[in-house]
Design an enzyme around this catalytic site. Structure first.
Site, PDB file in Angstrom:
ATOM      1  N   VAL A   1       0.839  -1.202   0.000  1.00 35.12           N
ATOM      2  CA  VAL A   1       0.000   0.000   0.000  1.00 35.12           C
ATOM      3  C   VAL A   1       0.872   1.250   0.000  1.00 35.12           C
ATOM      4  CG1 VAL A   1      -1.660   1.330   1.350  1.00 35.12           C
ATOM      5  CG2 VAL A   1      -1.953  -1.131   1.101  1.00 35.12           C
ATOM      6  N   ALA A   2       1.987   1.189   0.739  1.00 36.67           N
ATOM      7  CA  ALA A   2       2.896   2.341   0.797  1.00 36.67           C
ATOM      8  C   ALA A   2       3.484   2.660  -0.567  1.00 36.67           C
ATOM      9  CB  ALA A   2       4.017   2.064   1.805  1.00 36.67           C
TER      10      ALA A   2
ATOM     11  N   GLU B   1      -1.852   6.872  -3.241  1.00 39.89           N
ATOM     12  CA  GLU B   1      -3.302   6.877  -3.419  1.00 39.89           C
ATOM     13  C   GLU B   1      -3.842   8.239  -3.831  1.00 39.89           C
ATOM     14  OE1 GLU B   1      -1.743   5.602  -0.876  1.00 39.89           O
ATOM     15  OE2 GLU B   1      -2.486   3.607  -0.385  1.00 39.89           O
TER      16      GLU B   1
ATOM     17  N   ASP C   1      -5.308  26.525 -39.447  1.00 43.21           N
ATOM     18  CA  ASP C   1      -6.094  26.927 -40.604  1.00 43.21           C
ATOM     19  C   ASP C   1      -5.832  28.413 -40.864  1.00 43.21           C
ATOM     20  OD1 ASP C   1      -8.127  26.806 -42.597  1.00 43.21           O
ATOM     21  OD2 ASP C   1      -9.533  27.696 -41.189  1.00 43.21           O
TER      22      ASP C   1
ATOM     23  N   ASN D   1      -0.231   8.660   3.467  1.00 40.81           N
ATOM     24  CA  ASN D   1      -0.483   8.669   2.019  1.00 40.81           C
ATOM     25  C   ASN D   1      -1.734   9.449   1.643  1.00 40.81           C
ATOM     26  OD1 ASN D   1       1.759   7.105   1.746  1.00 40.81           O
ATOM     27  ND2 ASN D   1       0.734   5.358   0.787  1.00 40.81           N
TER      28      ASN D   1
ATOM     29  N   ASP E   1       0.261  13.463   2.767  1.00 36.05           N
ATOM     30  CA  ASP E   1       0.863  13.589   1.433  1.00 36.05           C
ATOM     31  C   ASP E   1       0.028  14.447   0.495  1.00 36.05           C
ATOM     32  OD1 ASP E   1       2.999  12.089   2.047  1.00 36.05           O
ATOM     33  OD2 ASP E   1       2.672  10.532   0.551  1.00 36.05           O
TER      34      ASP E   1
END
Length: 892
Positions: free
Chosen positions: A278-279, A283, A325, A697, A701
């Site tokens: 998970v680290a 996420e 164009d 996380n 974070d």
């Protein structure tokens, strides 16, 4: 194809009848066989299929895995947060889908609802959807062409085809022409195409194609077939997701192997391995990227840019080629008189000598079918340009017509190439004839010079021809004016030459400066137009896009080249003229095959396929068709080419911020992984609980990462760099080294904090500081809780300090304007508060298994956590001296 067939051959090939038209039975049979004259709808994915497609991403798989793991660890709140992040990303993606469907719906709206046909020998009006090939159709001014038609009769018919071909002026049609070879759409003067508009005259024709077989149908097919590719950032994030997936599985495998060797509890190690996996996954990254892109959309609105697809914002920063164009984008899409030739002298149109040229201006305003109503003018763009010229010198067409009423006229036709109007003047009559200079000149025997009529000499004729050639070489459309006195009926002979005007759809004044700035930023500007090559090159040269005719390529030449040959020539060509929609798509693909990130601008139906094929499709908001807007990723609300430069500047800043966020998150997560991995390999207890990892996380974070995502950058500096390459990694320019360095540093200080309590206990007991002794000390639950609290606190706070330094890796924290990013200040404060809560509030202490900290402990841990910022300052200081030395050497 049918432009190469005569009228009789077309009639025979399509089984039509010029006298009676098709019979009702035959038309009904063809309708059953070939279907209605409508554009087919694209096969659309269901809402559920579209939603599931948004989840088809490696990073999303990893996040869903992390959510499942969190549930296994009974961290339901963390799992809910992860799932919400995933769902938000998917919903945003679904909202942005469906451009092809909208483009086709807009195309359908452009088709004519009714058509006038002849069937069973009778003229009737039917729904345009019931038209079939072979139908005899009648066209008149103001009517939309209901299908592709081979004209069999025409009288002064002009058709506005700019949305389909890109040509800036209406095209004059001639049913009697037969092409010797296949021609570009804009040169098929004996054809009329579905969705174009008849602006003058009338015609009859035989339907040659309906529905998806028409030219606009082919465009609809190309829009439908063009697949939306991933943006560079999406590709990088997908690659990173795959890497993180492999890393997560690898970590779990290694730790199980370690558990077996060290005879650890397999269940405990399984939980630890899952925590470590998970680290490895940031996420908050998808949420940060989505929120940053969403916030950037509001920023883009301030620079007159509407973003229809979020990921396209960052792609702007990588653009290396802008294919534009001409008509309406580089030019004003408004014919303007630039030069006037009077008294045998060529003048700028807005600087005629006082009292001179009035005969030319008044004559052009009178011999004119356009109408001025207040500030608006209705009619052919060429004729409205002449009225604008009259308005510049305060000449009113309305007053002129009252003074000199029109009594007779001879309409323009393609054989004579001129028109004549007769006006009542006092007790006599005065006629004006306007048209092609060579035809006018042949019919003039006298010339008007300074209000005096003189015999025309060979010298006069030669000077007029040279001036006409000079204006034509500048891609000006030249019209001559002659007059005749005394006749009540139009006569086009023995006339008096008055003068000439030269007009063009002028370049937008701000474009030249934008092109120069693009060059400094390493971005090439390429003109792609359906207009003639001479006109295109003249505008391109004026704007600094091209300097030589060798840099131009026509659609005819492009058709002769294979894809490989075109790819070899593409980087040397700056102007593509007289091109079809298929050509535009080939050009875009050729640039992409040369590893260029391509932005394509346009406003017409003919631009839609290439807008969708380009990495970034940019439509004009004011003059653009709905088809172009719905096919594009970005819409310019001010139709200003220079706005693209501002958008690219914003895009570069956004990518830079996302890159900073990614490096920050990955270096922080790498620090977490390394902290746990080193401790476990050394046979120690885990420095962090699973809940600690998820807390950092998802909470500590993400807020600083988001603050980095909305940071202000030095955009002037960014625009001096070349565009990044398509395959450039997020870790380019020292990004990988930065990630590794700060990850190792964060791990080192976190482990230092973790080992401080065992060290103090061992030192107080007079025991050696060895791994075995540390492991034994950590077997005490209270000691382990406090040691983990130290590691948890330093790990969380160090990332906050790290985020501050990441704002600018080349600038000291003391030279940064911290108030320019108030979100970073808030993120730092909130992060610190949240970290404080989990060690000081009893409820959170029980939930996270932490220990309360004293004032001295906080001070020591904060100093330790500040090491990433200290390292940032040391590196800045070390890099300043070499730069100063280099600057001194250059000055010497």
């Amino acid at each position: 194809m049918f432009e190469q067939k005569s009228i009789k051959e077309t009639e025979a090939a399509l089984g039509s009848d010029m006298n009676k038209g098709l019979s009702s039975e035959e038309a009904a049979g063809r309708l059953r066989e070939h279907g209605e004259n409508e554009l087919a709808s694209a096969e659309q994915a269901t809402l559920w299929e579209t939603f599931c497609e948004q989840l088809n991403d490696p990073l999303i798989y990893v996040l869903l895995g992390a959510a499942a793991i969190s549930i296994l660890l009974h961290e339901v709140s963390d799992a809910v947060i992860i799932i919400v992040v995933v769902l938000v990303n998917a919903v945003v993606g679904v909202i942005q889908e469906g451009k092809a469907k909208k483009a086709l719906e807009a195309l359908k709206k452009m088709t004519s609802p009714y058509a006038v046909v002849k069937r069973d020998g009778k003229q009737m009006e039917i729904p345009a959807a019931e038209l079939v090939t072979g139908d005899l159709v009648y066209l008149s001014a103001g009517q939309q062409v209901p299908a592709d038609i081979r004209l069999v009769e025409s009288a002064g018919m002009r058709v506005e085809e700019s949305a389909l071909t890109g040509e800036s002026v209406p095209v004059e049609k001639n049913a009697l022409l037969v092409a010797r070879e296949e021609l570009p759409i804009g040169d098929r003067r004996n054809m009329a195409f579905m969705s174009t508009m008849v602006v003058a005259g009338r015609a009859e024709g035989i339907v040659t194609a309906t529905g998806m077989d028409t030219e606009i149908g082919r465009i609809a097919s190309m829009i439908n077939d063009a697949r939306q590719e991933l943006t560079p950032l999406q590709k990088r994030l997908a690659d990173m997701g795959k890497l993180l997936s492999i890393l997560s599985v690898g970590l779990c495998a290694v730790l199980f192997f370690v558990a077996v060797i060290q005879h650890r509890n397999v269940i405990d190690m399984f939980i630890t391995a899952i925590s470590l996996a998970v680290a490895a996954v940031p996420e908050g990254l998808p949420a940060v990227v989505t929120i940053v892109l969403a916030l950037s959309v509001s920023k883009m609105v301030k620079v007159h840019t509407i973003v229809r697809r979020l990921p396209s914002v960052e792609t702007l920063g990588a653009v290396s080629v802008v294919c534009s164009d001409k008509t309406g984008t580089l030019t004003q899409n408004k014919m303007t008189v630039k030069k006037c030739f009077v008294n045998q002298t060529l003048y700028p149109a807005h600087r005629l000598p006082e009292g001179e040229g009035m005969e030319l201006i008044e004559g052009m305003a009178l011999c004119n079918d356009a109408v001025a109503e207040g500030n608006s003018k209705l009619g052919d763009p060429t004729e409205t340009a002449l009225l604008d010229l009259a308005g510049t010198y305060h000449v009113s067409q309305k007053k002129l017509r009252q003074t000199l009423p029109r009594t007779a006229e001879k309409a323009f036709d393609s054989t004579r190439k001129m028109m004549t109007t007769v006006h009542k003047k006092d007790k006599g009559y005065l006629s004006y004839t306007k048209g092609a200079p060579d035809e006018i000149l042949k019919r003039c025997s006298r010339i008007l010079i300074r209000h005096e009529v003189r015999p025309m000499t060979a010298r006069h004729r030669e000077q007029i021809r040279r001036t006409c050639e000079e204006m034509s070489s500048q891609a000006l459309r030249v019209l001559a004016l002659a007059m005749r006195q005394g006749d009540t009926a139009p006569k086009e002979e023995d006339m008096i030459f008055v003068g000439m005007t030269g007009m063009i759809d002028p370049a937008r004044p701000e474009v030249k400066e934008a092109v120069e700035r693009f060059q400094k930023a390493g971005v090439s500007t390429v003109m792609i137009t359906g207009d003639h090559v001479d006109t295109a090159f003249a505008i391109a040269k004026e704007l600094g896009i091209a300097g030589s005719p060798k840099e131009c390529m026509t659609g005819e030449r492009l058709s002769e080249l294979s894809d490989v040959q075109l790819q070899n020539r593409i980087t040397e060509t700056r102007v593509f003229a007289r091109v079809s929609p298929e050509h535009k798509v080939r050009i875009v693909k050729a640039f992409k095959n040369c590893n260029r990130i391509v932005a394509m601008t346009g406003d017409g139906v003919n631009d839609a396929p290439s807008l969708k094929s380009a990495d970034i499709g940019i439509a004009m908001g004011m003059t653009g068709t709905d088809v172009a807007k719905n096919a594009a990723d970005i819409i310019l609300t001010d139709d200003n080419f220079a706005t693209i430069e501002k958008a690219i500047e914003e895009g570069r800043g956004i990518y830079e911020n996302i890159k900073k966020s990614v490096i920050f998150l990955l270096s922080s997560n790498f620090g977490e992984i390394l902290t746990m991995f080193v401790a476990i390999i050394c046979g120690l207890a885990s420095p962090l609980k699973a809940s600690h990892v998820l807390w950092i996380n998802l909470i500590t974070d993400s807020l600083p990462a988001l603050a980095l995502g909305v940071d202000e950058n030095d955009k002037k500096s960014l625009m001096k760099r070349p565009p990044r390459k398509e395959n450039e990694s997020l870790f380019a320019d020292g990004g990988l080294a930065c990630t590794m360095f700060y990850g190792i540093l964060i791990a080192a200080i976190s482990l230092t904090a973790f080992l401080k309590i065992p060290h103090d206990i061992l030192a107080g007991s007079g025991l050696a500081f060895t791994l075995d002794n540390v492991a034994k000390v950590l077997q005490n639950g209270n000691v382990l809780d406090r040691a983990q609290t130290y590691a948890f606190t330093v790990l969380g706070l160090s990332q906050l300090f790290h985020a501050v330094g990441m704002r600018d890796r080349e600038k000291s924290v003391f030279r940064m304007n911290h108030f320019a990013n108030k979100m970073m200040i808030a993120a730092f404060a909130v992060g610190f508060l949240l970290q404080f809560l989990v060690t000081e509030i009893p409820y959170f202490i029980r939930a996270f298994g932490t220990a309360a900290l004293g004032m001295n402990e906080w001070i020591q841990l904060i100093i330790l956590a500040a090491f990433p910022l200290l390292a940032h300052e040391v590196m800045i200081l070390a890099s300043v001296r070499p730069r100063k030395a280099e600057r001194i050497i250059k000055e010497v």
